[in-house]
Each structure stands twice: as structure tokens, then as C-alpha cells.
Scaffold this motif. Sequence first.
Motif, PDB file in Angstrom:
ATOM      1  N   MET A   1       0.721  -1.124   0.193  1.00 33.90           N
ATOM      2  CA  MET A   1      -0.234  -0.073   0.234  1.00 33.90           C
ATOM      3  C   MET A   1       0.794   1.533   0.089  1.00 33.90           C
ATOM      4  SD  MET A   1      -3.299  -0.470   3.064  1.00 33.90           S
ATOM      5  CE  MET A   1      -3.061  -1.221   3.736  1.00 33.90           C
ATOM      6  N   LYS A   2       0.410   2.145  -0.421  1.00 34.30           N
ATOM      7  CA  LYS A   2       1.063   4.052  -1.133  1.00 34.30           C
ATOM      8  C   LYS A   2       0.408   4.315   0.144  1.00 34.30           C
ATOM      9  CE  LYS A   2       2.730   7.032  -3.683  1.00 34.30           C
ATOM     10  NZ  LYS A   2       2.356   7.933  -5.420  1.00 34.30           N
ATOM     11  N   PHE A   3       0.718   5.068   1.110  1.00 31.75           N
ATOM     12  CA  PHE A   3       0.673   6.157   2.073  1.00 31.75           C
ATOM     13  C   PHE A   3       1.043   7.286   1.745  1.00 31.75           C
ATOM     14  CE2 PHE A   3       0.162   2.293   3.922  1.00 31.75           C
ATOM     15  CZ  PHE A   3      -0.830   2.515   5.009  1.00 31.75           C
ATOM     16  N   ILE A   4       0.210   7.976   1.814  1.00 29.24           N
ATOM     17  CA  ILE A   4       0.983  10.070   1.868  1.00 29.24           C
ATOM     18  C   ILE A   4      -0.074  11.135   3.086  1.00 29.24           C
ATOM     19  CG2 ILE A   4       0.927   9.951  -0.699  1.00 29.24           C
ATOM     20  CD1 ILE A   4      -0.975  12.188  -0.524  1.00 29.24           C
ATOM     21  N   ALA A   5       0.454  11.875   3.165  1.00 30.96           N
ATOM     22  CA  ALA A   5       0.605  12.867   4.738  1.00 30.96           C
ATOM     23  C   ALA A   5      -0.501  13.787   4.246  1.00 30.96           C
ATOM     24  CB  ALA A   5       1.357  12.571   5.790  1.00 30.96           C
ATOM     25  N   ILE A   6      -1.539  14.664   4.722  1.00 29.95           N
ATOM     26  CA  ILE A   6      -1.784  16.199   4.122  1.00 29.95           C
ATOM     27  C   ILE A   6      -1.816  16.339   5.215  1.00 29.95           C
ATOM     28  CG2 ILE A   6      -3.086  17.388   2.897  1.00 29.95           C
ATOM     29  CD1 ILE A   6      -3.754  15.417   0.791  1.00 29.95           C
ATOM     30  N   ILE A   7      -1.324  17.721   6.096  1.00 31.05           N
ATOM     31  CA  ILE A   7      -1.532  18.175   6.890  1.00 31.05           C
ATOM     32  C   ILE A   7      -1.733  20.185   7.133  1.00 31.05           C
ATOM     33  CG2 ILE A   7      -0.746  20.277   8.400  1.00 31.05           C
ATOM     34  CD1 ILE A   7       2.207  17.784   7.831  1.00 31.05           C
ATOM     35  N   PRO A   8      -3.625  19.575   7.025  1.00 32.47           N
ATOM     36  CA  PRO A   8      -4.737  20.678   6.901  1.00 32.47           C
ATOM     37  C   PRO A   8      -4.135  22.053   7.618  1.00 32.47           C
ATOM     38  CG  PRO A   8      -5.707  19.385   8.298  1.00 32.47           C
ATOM     39  CD  PRO A   8      -4.357  18.300   7.659  1.00 32.47           C
ATOM     40  N   ALA A   9      -3.905  23.203   7.477  1.00 32.38           N
ATOM     41  CA  ALA A   9      -3.525  24.247   8.034  1.00 32.38           C
ATOM     42  C   ALA A   9      -4.111  25.519   7.245  1.00 32.38           C
ATOM     43  CB  ALA A   9      -1.976  24.468   8.402  1.00 32.38           C
ATOM     44  N   ARG A  10      -4.788  26.255   8.282  1.00 27.89           N
ATOM     45  CA  ARG A  10      -5.622  27.467   7.737  1.00 27.89           C
ATOM     46  C   ARG A  10      -5.182  28.366   9.298  1.00 27.89           C
ATOM     47  NH1 ARG A  10     -10.793  28.259  10.835  1.00 27.89           N
ATOM     48  NH2 ARG A  10     -10.924  27.420  12.490  1.00 27.89           N
ATOM     49  N   TYR A  11      -5.068  29.530   8.618  1.00 26.33           N
ATOM     50  CA  TYR A  11      -4.570  31.180   9.387  1.00 26.33           C
ATOM     51  C   TYR A  11      -5.827  31.655  10.425  1.00 26.33           C
ATOM     52  CZ  TYR A  11      -1.755  35.146  10.554  1.00 26.33           C
ATOM     53  OH  TYR A  11      -1.262  36.130  10.592  1.00 26.33           O
ATOM     54  N   ALA A  12      -7.188  31.320   9.928  1.00 29.65           N
ATOM     55  CA  ALA A  12      -7.767  32.425  10.521  1.00 29.65           C
ATOM     56  C   ALA A  12      -8.049  30.583  11.888  1.00 29.65           C
ATOM     57  CB  ALA A  12      -9.525  32.900  10.034  1.00 29.65           C
ATOM     58  N   SER A  13      -7.978  30.817  13.012  1.00 26.89           N
ATOM     59  CA  SER A  13      -8.274  29.984  14.438  1.00 26.89           C
ATOM     60  C   SER A  13      -8.830  30.975  15.415  1.00 26.89           C
ATOM     61  CB  SER A  13      -7.306  29.521  14.611  1.00 26.89           C
ATOM     62  OG  SER A  13      -7.314  29.147  16.370  1.00 26.89           O
ATOM     63  N   THR A  14     -10.337  30.668  15.611  1.00 23.41           N
ATOM     64  CA  THR A  14     -10.707  31.900  16.843  1.00 23.41           C
ATOM     65  C   THR A  14     -10.213  32.216  18.135  1.00 23.41           C
ATOM     66  OG1 THR A  14     -12.658  30.733  15.806  1.00 23.41           O
ATOM     67  CG2 THR A  14     -12.470  31.945  17.970  1.00 23.41           C
ATOM     68  N   ARG A  15      -9.068  31.115  18.338  1.00 24.86           N
ATOM     69  CA  ARG A  15      -8.722  30.974  20.360  1.00 24.86           C
ATOM     70  C   ARG A  15      -6.846  31.182  19.504  1.00 24.86           C
ATOM     71  NH1 ARG A  15     -10.490  25.837  23.387  1.00 24.86           N
ATOM     72  NH2 ARG A  15      -9.909  24.868  21.117  1.00 24.86           N
ATOM     73  N   PHE A  16      -6.459  31.060  18.396  1.00 26.49           N
ATOM     74  CA  PHE A  16      -4.862  31.558  17.761  1.00 26.49           C
ATOM     75  C   PHE A  16      -4.871  31.849  16.845  1.00 26.49           C
ATOM     76  CE2 PHE A  16      -0.722  29.052  19.742  1.00 26.49           C
ATOM     77  CZ  PHE A  16      -0.545  30.907  19.166  1.00 26.49           C
ATOM     78  N   PRO A  17      -5.305  32.766  16.405  1.00 33.28           N
ATOM     79  CA  PRO A  17      -4.940  33.457  14.895  1.00 33.28           C
ATOM     80  C   PRO A  17      -3.583  33.418  14.827  1.00 33.28           C
ATOM     81  CG  PRO A  17      -6.430  35.214  15.794  1.00 33.28           C
ATOM     82  CD  PRO A  17      -5.953  33.406  16.895  1.00 33.28           C
ATOM     83  N   GLY A  18      -3.481  32.665  13.086  1.00 31.18           N
ATOM     84  CA  GLY A  18      -1.714  32.137  13.029  1.00 31.18           C
ATOM     85  C   GLY A  18      -0.813  31.311  13.244  1.00 31.18           C
ATOM     86  N   LYS A  19      -1.464  30.426  14.010  1.00 31.08           N
ATOM     87  CA  LYS A  19      -1.227  29.322  14.967  1.00 31.08           C
ATOM     88  C   LYS A  19      -0.300  28.365  14.080  1.00 31.08           C
ATOM     89  CE  LYS A  19      -4.858  25.739  15.524  1.00 31.08           C
ATOM     90  NZ  LYS A  19      -5.467  25.329  16.349  1.00 31.08           N
ATOM     91  N   PRO A  20      -0.725  28.573  13.158  1.00 28.29           N
ATOM     92  CA  PRO A  20       0.189  27.359  12.470  1.00 28.29           C
ATOM     93  C   PRO A  20       1.787  28.320  11.835  1.00 28.29           C
ATOM     94  CG  PRO A  20      -1.136  27.639  11.210  1.00 28.29           C
ATOM     95  CD  PRO A  20      -0.856  28.765  12.430  1.00 28.29           C
ATOM     96  N   LEU A  21       2.005  29.633  11.983  1.00 22.02           N
ATOM     97  CA  LEU A  21       3.196  30.611  11.635  1.00 22.02           C
ATOM     98  C   LEU A  21       3.803  30.396  12.898  1.00 22.02           C
ATOM     99  CD1 LEU A  21       2.489  32.672   8.640  1.00 22.02           C
ATOM    100  CD2 LEU A  21       3.367  29.852   9.298  1.00 22.02           C
ATOM    101  N   ALA A  22       3.270  30.243  14.468  1.00 22.54           N
ATOM    102  CA  ALA A  22       3.731  30.582  15.758  1.00 22.54           C
ATOM    103  C   ALA A  22       4.896  29.616  15.744  1.00 22.54           C
ATOM    104  CB  ALA A  22       2.788  29.813  16.831  1.00 22.54           C
ATOM    105  N   ILE A  23       6.000  30.236  16.715  1.00 24.67           N
ATOM    106  CA  ILE A  23       7.455  30.036  16.474  1.00 24.67           C
ATOM    107  C   ILE A  23       7.553  29.044  17.823  1.00 24.67           C
ATOM    108  CG2 ILE A  23       9.944  30.961  16.602  1.00 24.67           C
ATOM    109  CD1 ILE A  23       8.627  31.243  14.575  1.00 24.67           C
ATOM    110  N   LEU A  24       8.315  28.085  17.585  1.00 23.01           N
ATOM    111  CA  LEU A  24       8.187  26.415  18.821  1.00 23.01           C
ATOM    112  C   LEU A  24       9.387  26.485  18.541  1.00 23.01           C
ATOM    113  CD1 LEU A  24       6.921  24.639  20.935  1.00 23.01           C
ATOM    114  CD2 LEU A  24       6.634  23.736  18.913  1.00 23.01           C
ATOM    115  N   GLY A  25      10.429  26.688  19.293  1.00 25.42           N
ATOM    116  CA  GLY A  25      11.737  26.070  19.048  1.00 25.42           C
ATOM    117  C   GLY A  25      12.367  26.777  18.378  1.00 25.42           C
TER     118      GLY A  25
END
Length: 249
Positions: A2-26
Motif C-alpha cells: 500500500m502507498k501512504f501519503i500525509a496531508i496536513i491541513p493548516a488554516r490561518y484563521a483560528s478563533t482561539r489562536f489566529p496564525g498558529k501554524p506560523l507561531a514559533i516553537l523552538g
Amino acid sequence: MMKFIAIIPARYASTRFPGKPLAILGGKPVIQRVYEQAISVLPEVYVATDDERIFQAVEAFGGQVIMTRTDHKSGTDRIEEAASKINTDADVIINIQGDEPFVQASQIKTLMQLFENTETQIGTLGKHFETIEAANNPNSPKIVTDQRGFALYFSRSVIPYLRGQEQATWLSHFPYLKHLGIYAYRREVLREVTQLPQSPLEKAESLEQLRWLENGYRIRVGITNVETVGIDTPEDLQRAEEFLKQMQA
């Protein structure tokens, strides 16, 4: 094979934390940490976003990224659009949440192994609760499975109810299972479930996976012992920083 791929959904407009995919972690954007965890297991990983800032950030660190519409109601819908645009020939598509920078290789591998059973249409993960207080949190959905590991129901309530026992002792009588929001779908199943209208149970509990169960799809649950730190709020980001420091110590 079987072939697997991963898709990561990432939207900017989050009610509790706008822009969290771009927040800096480490020192890195959260979305980069999620991507790096996924690419350590799978040779093909994409980010699916609706925002040019996220698109450019992913390209900047060398990731593959697909632009999707802004009107999707769920990450599952966004993944289906991305899969169609990629025109993938993968048998199974893994949905890794864009706010889970600590998703582990072992968890992804456990999810993949679920599809060795030909009856598995959708896979997800569960982890046993360690305290009844954690189980009582409605933001941590619970899973009840059959004896073969297929989901019977998901709920924000603590299920099953243990009659005749003090709730403080429930964990010593039953292995309550916390749902972790990582999914995998057979390609044709992903296409089908995104065409389904919202179901009564889904509306009642605000849990998308109940729509799939209510329409007869088989969801198999893998068990993980790994705890991760998801990021929903700025406070979660602070906890994630501490978690990262502990991991690197």
C-alpha cells in the motif's frame, strides 16, 4: 504494497489562536515541526492551506504545499480538495493536524498498520486516560470500541457510565480511551465521506467522525501510549515550549 501519503491541513484563521501554524516553537514555525515529524516516516507529505503566508512559509523551509479554498468547514474537506489537486495514486491518505508538532513516528506507523485489515476504511488513534479528571474534560472526546478495535461511538461525555461505582474509581474498573485527532482514510472513502451531509449525532456532539459512523463506515482505532501536546491557544504554545525543552534535555 500500500502507498501512504500525509496531508496536513493548516488554516490561518483560528478563533482561539489566529496564525498558529506560523507561531514559533523552538525557533521553527509550528507547521514546520509538524511537517518534519511526518516526513520522517512518509516519503510524501503536503501541507494544504488557504493562506498565502502559510504557503510561503512552507515553501521557504522546502516543504510541499497546496493552496485550497477558504470555505471548507473541516480539515477533512480541505484534505479531499488537496488530494484531488495532487491527483495522488496513494491507497491511504493520512490527516495529520497542523497543530500537533509532537506527533510521533510510532503513532503514524500504528495508524498505517490498521490498514493491514481489509475491513478498515478509516483509522484513528486512542490513548488510555490517566485520570478521571482528564476523562471528564468535554474537549477530550472518548471512544468506545468493539472487541476487534472498531469504534462503536465517540462522545464528549464519559462513556460508558459505570453503574454502582463511584466515579472517582471508574478508571480502575474500565480502560477509558481518549481520542487523538489524527485520521487516515482509504482514498475512495475520503472522497465519499466528504460528500455526506451533517448527521444528527454529529450536530449533537460536534464531532465529525460521528457522521461517518452514522453512515456505516468502519473506523478502526489503534492504541498509542505516547502523549503529545496539541496547540489550540497561546497558552498551549507556552506549554509546548516547556515540553520541547524537556524532550531536548
